[in-house]
Design an enzyme around this catalytic site. Structure first.
Site, PDB file in Angstrom:
ATOM      1  CB  SER A 292      -0.905   0.027   1.235  1.00 35.95           C
ATOM      2  OG  SER A 292      -1.578   1.283   1.346  1.00 35.95           O
TER       3      SER A 292
ATOM      4  CE1 TYR B 294      -4.390  -1.822   5.152  1.00 36.62           C
ATOM      5  CE2 TYR B 294      -3.519   0.292   4.406  1.00 36.62           C
ATOM      6  CZ  TYR B 294      -4.058  -0.951   4.129  1.00 36.62           C
ATOM      7  OH  TYR B 294      -4.255  -1.334   2.821  1.00 36.62           O
TER       8      TYR B 294
END
Length: 249
Positions: free
Chosen positions: A143, A157
């Site tokens: 990501s 995250y």
């Protein structure tokens, strides 16, 4: 039995589903892994079948080693594993680190990090020439958060996706001589359901002005990069991370 088996973890929705469909169209028998939504997984299997491909849905929580072992054992019955798309992952609601519980951190790290590492371990056992395999490709889902840090949104995250970067680089070098290529895609703002987890309505639309291309990406655009990394067209690529982020990373 077939000679091209691909496992896509979290393959029932979003980027995982798009990757599963493209792998199915490319001739792989796709194992669509899912944690809870059987209807979505069956829908992905049906969509692959509708385009002339083969697929099965197998339930399993990647946070549990027993489920991972069962997933790979089921795939073994279909044929030799050639592709693992390490896609399963979660994002929690927007929060600062000083508001996070140990339970939240443990749950996310168990799924996003431990699950990916264990799946990669099982794939290496099957693909590596050292273990009698014939090689293969592992593609991890990273990501842009690993570069940007996701401050105020979810640094845990971002950290979990940073772990995917390290897994990709390190494992890619570790097994390069054994016929296994390990790479990653690093999506940016992609129009999938995962943004709903942040609890910010319309987050994708809100982020458009921060993206150099002034639009969000699609799951298909990420899946195209995944398919390329699984193909012979990327035969000299390993330990690499490909941003699919419209310039924002």
């Amino acid at each position: 039995m077939t000679d091209k088996i691909a496992i896509v973890t979290g393959g029932s929705r979003g980027i995982g589903r798009a990757a599963a469909l493209k792998l199915g169209a490319a001739g792989y028998t796709v194992v669509v892994n899912y944690a809870a939504n059987a209807a979505a997984a069956d829908g992905a299997v049906d969509a692959i079948a509708a385009q002339g491909g083969k697929a099965v849905a197998i339930r399993g929580d990647v946070a549990k080693e027993a489920d991972i072992l069962a997933l790979f054992a089921a795939a073994d019955k279909l044929g030799p594993l050639k592709v693992l798309v390490n896609n399963a992952g979660i994002m929690d609601r927007q929060s600062r680190l000083d508001e996070m519980s140990a339970g939240r951190l443990t749950r996310l790290f168990d799924i996003n990090i431990l699950g990916a590492f264990l799946c990669a371990r099982e794939a290496v056992k099957r693909m590596s020439r050292k273990h009698g395999g014939s090689g293969g490709s592992i593609v991890n889902l990273g990501s842009a958060a690993s570069v940007l840090g996701a401050p105020g949104l979810g640094v845990e995250y971002a950290a979990s996706k940073g772990a995917m970067d390290v897994l990709t680089i390190g494992l890619g070098r570790e097994v390069a001589a054994e016929g296994i290529r390990v790479n990653a895609v690093r999506p940016g703002i992609i129009d999938t359901e995962i943004h709903d987890s942040s609890g910010i309505p319309g987050r994708v639309k809100m982020m458009r002005e921060h993206i150099p291309m002034k639009r969000e990406g699609t799951a298909d655009e990420v899946a195209d990069a995944i398919l390329w990394l699984c193909s012979d067209q990327s035969s000299y690529v390993t330990g690499s991370i490909i941003p699919v982020a419209g310039g924002r990373c």
